[in-house]
Write a protein that holds these residues in place. Structure first.
Motif, PDB file in Angstrom:
ATOM      1  N   GLN A 287       0.946  -1.157  -0.037  1.00 20.14           N
ATOM      2  CA  GLN A 287      -0.169   0.194   0.020  1.00 20.14           C
ATOM      3  C   GLN A 287       0.920   1.294   0.029  1.00 20.14           C
ATOM      4  O   GLN A 287       2.012   1.322   0.514  1.00 20.14           O
ATOM      5  CB  GLN A 287      -0.865   0.140   1.153  1.00 20.14           C
ATOM      6  CG  GLN A 287      -0.047  -0.223   2.467  1.00 20.14           C
ATOM      7  CD  GLN A 287      -1.322  -0.262   3.658  1.00 20.14           C
ATOM      8  OE1 GLN A 287      -2.611  -0.143   3.578  1.00 20.14           O
ATOM      9  NE2 GLN A 287      -0.862  -0.809   4.564  1.00 20.14           N
ATOM     10  N   PRO A 288       0.433   2.434  -0.529  1.00 20.47           N
ATOM     11  CA  PRO A 288       1.022   3.697  -0.775  1.00 20.47           C
ATOM     12  C   PRO A 288       1.479   4.118   0.728  1.00 20.47           C
ATOM     13  O   PRO A 288       0.493   4.013   1.726  1.00 20.47           O
ATOM     14  CB  PRO A 288       0.254   4.603  -1.471  1.00 20.47           C
ATOM     15  CG  PRO A 288      -0.966   3.967  -1.365  1.00 20.47           C
ATOM     16  CD  PRO A 288      -0.884   2.457  -1.343  1.00 20.47           C
ATOM     17  N   LEU A 289       2.409   5.181   0.597  1.00 20.03           N
ATOM     18  CA  LEU A 289       2.596   5.761   1.934  1.00 20.03           C
ATOM     19  C   LEU A 289       1.305   7.008   2.248  1.00 20.03           C
ATOM     20  O   LEU A 289       0.800   7.231   1.250  1.00 20.03           O
ATOM     21  CB  LEU A 289       3.811   6.818   1.524  1.00 20.03           C
ATOM     22  CG  LEU A 289       4.621   7.407   2.793  1.00 20.03           C
ATOM     23  CD1 LEU A 289       5.230   6.281   3.735  1.00 20.03           C
ATOM     24  CD2 LEU A 289       5.568   8.353   2.354  1.00 20.03           C
ATOM     25  N   PRO A 290       0.892   7.119   3.484  1.00 19.75           N
ATOM     26  CA  PRO A 290      -0.014   8.151   3.659  1.00 19.75           C
ATOM     27  C   PRO A 290       0.126   9.395   3.239  1.00 19.75           C
ATOM     28  O   PRO A 290       1.223   9.832   3.307  1.00 19.75           O
ATOM     29  CB  PRO A 290      -0.118   8.110   5.205  1.00 19.75           C
ATOM     30  CG  PRO A 290       0.372   6.614   5.614  1.00 19.75           C
ATOM     31  CD  PRO A 290       1.293   6.504   4.619  1.00 19.75           C
ATOM     32  N   PRO A 291      -0.947   9.952   2.787  1.00 25.51           N
ATOM     33  CA  PRO A 291      -0.545  11.302   1.968  1.00 25.51           C
ATOM     34  C   PRO A 291       0.259  12.415   3.133  1.00 25.51           C
ATOM     35  O   PRO A 291       1.166  13.066   2.599  1.00 25.51           O
ATOM     36  CB  PRO A 291      -1.818  12.051   1.561  1.00 25.51           C
ATOM     37  CG  PRO A 291      -2.800  10.738   1.587  1.00 25.51           C
ATOM     38  CD  PRO A 291      -2.116   9.782   2.411  1.00 25.51           C
ATOM     39  N   ALA A 292      -0.169  12.456   4.282  1.00 22.79           N
ATOM     40  CA  ALA A 292       0.407  13.378   5.371  1.00 22.79           C
ATOM     41  C   ALA A 292       1.964  13.089   5.506  1.00 22.79           C
ATOM     42  O   ALA A 292       2.812  13.987   5.722  1.00 22.79           O
ATOM     43  CB  ALA A 292      -0.321  13.211   6.597  1.00 22.79           C
TER      44      ALA A 292
ATOM     45  N   GLU B 213       9.942   4.783   0.870  1.00 18.28           N
ATOM     46  CA  GLU B 213       9.574   6.079   0.856  1.00 18.28           C
ATOM     47  C   GLU B 213       9.992   6.842  -0.226  1.00 18.28           C
ATOM     48  O   GLU B 213       9.091   7.688  -0.741  1.00 18.28           O
ATOM     49  CB  GLU B 213      10.116   6.775   2.294  1.00 18.28           C
ATOM     50  CG  GLU B 213       9.422   6.540   3.697  1.00 18.28           C
ATOM     51  CD  GLU B 213      10.121   4.994   4.069  1.00 18.28           C
ATOM     52  OE1 GLU B 213       9.730   4.740   5.112  1.00 18.28           O
ATOM     53  OE2 GLU B 213      10.869   4.569   3.482  1.00 18.28           O
ATOM     54  N   LEU B 214      10.969   6.601  -0.502  1.00 26.85           N
ATOM     55  CA  LEU B 214      11.560   7.225  -2.032  1.00 26.85           C
ATOM     56  C   LEU B 214      10.720   6.899  -3.199  1.00 26.85           C
ATOM     57  O   LEU B 214      10.470   7.757  -3.829  1.00 26.85           O
ATOM     58  CB  LEU B 214      12.940   6.806  -1.998  1.00 26.85           C
ATOM     59  CG  LEU B 214      13.893   7.554  -1.006  1.00 26.85           C
ATOM     60  CD1 LEU B 214      15.368   7.113  -1.264  1.00 26.85           C
ATOM     61  CD2 LEU B 214      14.073   9.242  -1.178  1.00 26.85           C
ATOM     62  N   ILE B 215      10.349   5.486  -3.135  1.00 30.82           N
ATOM     63  CA  ILE B 215       9.694   5.222  -4.472  1.00 30.82           C
ATOM     64  C   ILE B 215       8.597   5.867  -4.442  1.00 30.82           C
ATOM     65  O   ILE B 215       7.676   6.036  -5.411  1.00 30.82           O
ATOM     66  CB  ILE B 215       9.576   3.524  -4.739  1.00 30.82           C
ATOM     67  CG1 ILE B 215      11.157   3.061  -4.859  1.00 30.82           C
ATOM     68  CG2 ILE B 215       8.735   3.032  -5.866  1.00 30.82           C
ATOM     69  CD1 ILE B 215      11.219   1.377  -4.748  1.00 30.82           C
ATOM     70  N   ASN B 216       7.897   5.826  -3.162  1.00 29.55           N
ATOM     71  CA  ASN B 216       6.469   6.565  -3.037  1.00 29.55           C
ATOM     72  C   ASN B 216       6.458   7.898  -3.726  1.00 29.55           C
ATOM     73  O   ASN B 216       5.451   8.309  -4.245  1.00 29.55           O
ATOM     74  CB  ASN B 216       5.953   6.303  -1.706  1.00 29.55           C
ATOM     75  CG  ASN B 216       5.130   5.376  -1.286  1.00 29.55           C
ATOM     76  OD1 ASN B 216       4.090   5.466  -1.342  1.00 29.55           O
ATOM     77  ND2 ASN B 216       5.687   4.196  -0.854  1.00 29.55           N
ATOM     78  N   LEU B 217       7.287   8.823  -3.235  1.00 33.37           N
ATOM     79  CA  LEU B 217       7.627  10.125  -3.607  1.00 33.37           C
ATOM     80  C   LEU B 217       7.841  10.270  -5.046  1.00 33.37           C
ATOM     81  O   LEU B 217       7.766  11.352  -5.611  1.00 33.37           O
ATOM     82  CB  LEU B 217       8.554  10.927  -2.727  1.00 33.37           C
ATOM     83  CG  LEU B 217       8.292  11.049  -1.407  1.00 33.37           C
ATOM     84  CD1 LEU B 217       9.389  11.922  -0.602  1.00 33.37           C
ATOM     85  CD2 LEU B 217       6.756  11.203  -1.017  1.00 33.37           C
ATOM     86  N   ALA B 218       8.459   9.229  -5.821  1.00 38.71           N
ATOM     87  CA  ALA B 218       8.822   9.569  -7.039  1.00 38.71           C
ATOM     88  C   ALA B 218       7.535   9.164  -8.185  1.00 38.71           C
ATOM     89  O   ALA B 218       6.577   8.621  -7.815  1.00 38.71           O
ATOM     90  CB  ALA B 218       9.958   8.356  -7.388  1.00 38.71           C
TER      91      ALA B 218
ATOM     92  N   LEU C 289       3.655   0.029  -6.572  1.00 41.63           N
ATOM     93  CA  LEU C 289       3.301   1.116  -6.156  1.00 41.63           C
ATOM     94  C   LEU C 289       3.039   1.967  -7.363  1.00 41.63           C
ATOM     95  O   LEU C 289       2.642   3.175  -7.406  1.00 41.63           O
ATOM     96  CB  LEU C 289       4.511   1.760  -5.578  1.00 41.63           C
ATOM     97  CG  LEU C 289       4.650   1.435  -4.097  1.00 41.63           C
ATOM     98  CD1 LEU C 289       5.907   2.123  -3.513  1.00 41.63           C
ATOM     99  CD2 LEU C 289       3.588   1.576  -3.084  1.00 41.63           C
ATOM    100  N   HIS C 290       2.794   1.471  -8.782  1.00 39.55           N
ATOM    101  CA  HIS C 290       2.266   1.945 -10.010  1.00 39.55           C
ATOM    102  C   HIS C 290       2.885   3.163 -10.219  1.00 39.55           C
ATOM    103  O   HIS C 290       2.331   4.137 -10.584  1.00 39.55           O
ATOM    104  CB  HIS C 290       0.877   2.409  -9.649  1.00 39.55           C
ATOM    105  CG  HIS C 290      -0.018   1.018  -9.057  1.00 39.55           C
ATOM    106  ND1 HIS C 290      -0.216  -0.037  -9.929  1.00 39.55           N
ATOM    107  CD2 HIS C 290      -0.732   0.991  -8.048  1.00 39.55           C
ATOM    108  CE1 HIS C 290      -0.946  -0.902  -9.093  1.00 39.55           C
ATOM    109  NE2 HIS C 290      -1.228  -0.316  -8.136  1.00 39.55           N
ATOM    110  N   LYS C 291       4.206   3.177 -10.339  1.00 44.41           N
ATOM    111  CA  LYS C 291       5.053   4.076 -10.823  1.00 44.41           C
ATOM    112  C   LYS C 291       5.562   3.872 -12.096  1.00 44.41           C
ATOM    113  O   LYS C 291       5.858   2.595 -12.644  1.00 44.41           O
ATOM    114  CB  LYS C 291       6.379   4.098  -9.695  1.00 44.41           C
ATOM    115  CG  LYS C 291       5.861   4.859  -8.360  1.00 44.41           C
ATOM    116  CD  LYS C 291       5.163   5.973  -8.141  1.00 44.41           C
ATOM    117  CE  LYS C 291       4.705   6.077  -6.792  1.00 44.41           C
ATOM    118  NZ  LYS C 291       4.193   7.452  -6.295  1.00 44.41           N
ATOM    119  N   ASP C 292       5.945   4.943 -12.906  1.00 43.84           N
ATOM    120  CA  ASP C 292       6.596   4.580 -14.134  1.00 43.84           C
ATOM    121  C   ASP C 292       8.177   4.169 -13.864  1.00 43.84           C
ATOM    122  O   ASP C 292       8.669   4.608 -13.117  1.00 43.84           O
ATOM    123  CB  ASP C 292       6.787   6.052 -14.974  1.00 43.84           C
ATOM    124  CG  ASP C 292       5.323   6.542 -15.734  1.00 43.84           C
ATOM    125  OD1 ASP C 292       4.882   5.486 -16.038  1.00 43.84           O
ATOM    126  OD2 ASP C 292       5.127   7.498 -15.381  1.00 43.84           O
TER     127      ASP C 292
END
Length: 365
Positions: free
Chosen positions: A187-192, A273-278, A296-299
């Motif tokens: 699951q993704p990182l919480p938005p906050a 965390e880094l992959i979440n923010l990318a 995490l559905h990133k390119d």
């Protein structure tokens, strides 16, 4: 009596150690009374062997790829693999056996392909602990994983299952668990928390590119960074791993040009965390990295791979249109500029991560 479980790994490539760490954490959470140990078997032998295998692997893969290619060409048959294992075993076996006698595990879980060597150890032959090999090359594992046709194996893709059968592993010895990455990637990182980290790391631009290449970093990182920092509206985050030369080179480049949109990490435990923010991740074709990014559905842009075991990873990504394979820094920068300005063409892959089910399976062996 509490279970004693030994997780065997090396640091010749980051995926083996990461798998062992994740399983260690899950096993101790699921059964706190169990005694679970991580065991890098090179730690008990002569230092020169660890340097030759672990450091030599990392050097060959990242600095002199032709050396690794020559070694792999030799390593294509069972007799060659078994001969190499016996030569190593002459120096390592007494120390490894002494460690096993001291710990007395009733289960040995291999996160590195050494089951055929351990099988000959006096402790294993006498006590016959339950054994299981977790194949960490998800899509295109090499023959050396399957030398011992009597052991049980965990594979994480239909492609790996087919390869194991081709190498004469009986179906009753094969266990299929999908994907096998750290469960936090489910699951993704919480938005906050994501916003807090953006502020903490100074990611003030609307689009973020993560450049990572495992423990040694990417060979093209510096050239790629020089192409990327000129693009408008992007943060460039680079993970250098243990590569101190790359870290110092990029840090000096950032300071010289006062680049606020360039963030440089050395070795970090915060890849989730880094992959979440990318928005897009540029990496080599490591199977765990591919699975984590796609979960995490990133390119994803793959710029390098290790032959032969990562070639199948590249072909899967290209054939299924899950990402892009681009080697040249200028072309990578052009693709990122394109991705930034229009929706991606890639498919969305729904991955089922069964690492927790695997931990339960190990406890029930």
């Amino acid at each position: 009596m509490p279970q004693r479980i030994l997780l065997v790994y090396t640091k010749a490539g980051g995926g083996h150690y990461a798998m062992a760490q994740t399983l260690h954490r899950l096993l101790t959470q699921l059964e706190p009374e169990a005694e679970v140990r991580l065991f890098n078997f090179f730690d008990v032998g002569p230092r020169w062997i660890a340097q030759a295998i672990q450091d030599g692997y990392n050097f060959a893969v990242n600095k002199q790829r032709w050396l690794f290619t020559v070694f792999q060409a030799f390593y294509q048959t069972r007799p060659a693999i078994q001969t190499f294992a016996r030569v190593l075993g002459m120096r390592l076996a007494p120390a490894i056996n002494a460690y096993l006698e001291e710990f007395r595990p009733d289960k040995i879980i291999y996160c590195y392909p050494v089951n055929h060597g351990f099988r000959r150890l006096p402790y294993v032959r006498r006590h016959q602990p339950k054994t299981l090999t977790v194949v960490t090359d998800i899509f295109s594992p090499h023959l050396y994983w399957f030398v011992d046709t009597k052991d049980h194996y965990v594979v994480a893709s239909p492609e790996a299952y087919s390869i194991a059968r081709r190498h004469r592993i009986p179906p009753e010895n094969l266990h299929y668990f999908q994907t096998l990455i750290d469960p936090k990637f489910n699951q993704p990182l919480p938005p906050a928390e994501a916003e807090r980290l953006r502020q903490l790391w100074g990611l003030h631009q609307p689009y973020t590119v993560l450049v990572t290449g495992g423990g040694a970093g990417l060979k093209i990182s510096f050239r790629l960074v020089k192409e990327l920092v000129g693009l408008e509206g992007i943060n460039v985050v680079v993970v250098c791993g243990y590569n101190q030369r790359l870290y110092q080179q990029l840090t000096a480049f950032k300071e010289k040009h006062r680049l606020e949109n360039l963030v440089v990490f050395g070795f970090t435990q915060q890849m989730y965390e880094l992959i979440n923010l990318a928005n897009v991740v540029v990496s080599k074709a490591g199977p765990a990295t591919i699975a984590e990014v796609l979960s995490l559905h990133k390119d994803l842009i793959i710029c390098d791979y290790v032959w032969p075991q990562e070639h199948g990873n590249v072909e899967l990504v290209r054939h299924e249109k899950l990402g892009y394979y681009i080697r040249h820094p200028k072309k990578i920068a052009a693709k990122i500029q394109e991705l930034k300005t229009r929706p991606p063409e890639r498919k969305t892959l729904q991955l089922k991560n069964e690492i927790e089910r695997l931990a339960e399976f190990i406890l029930q062996l």
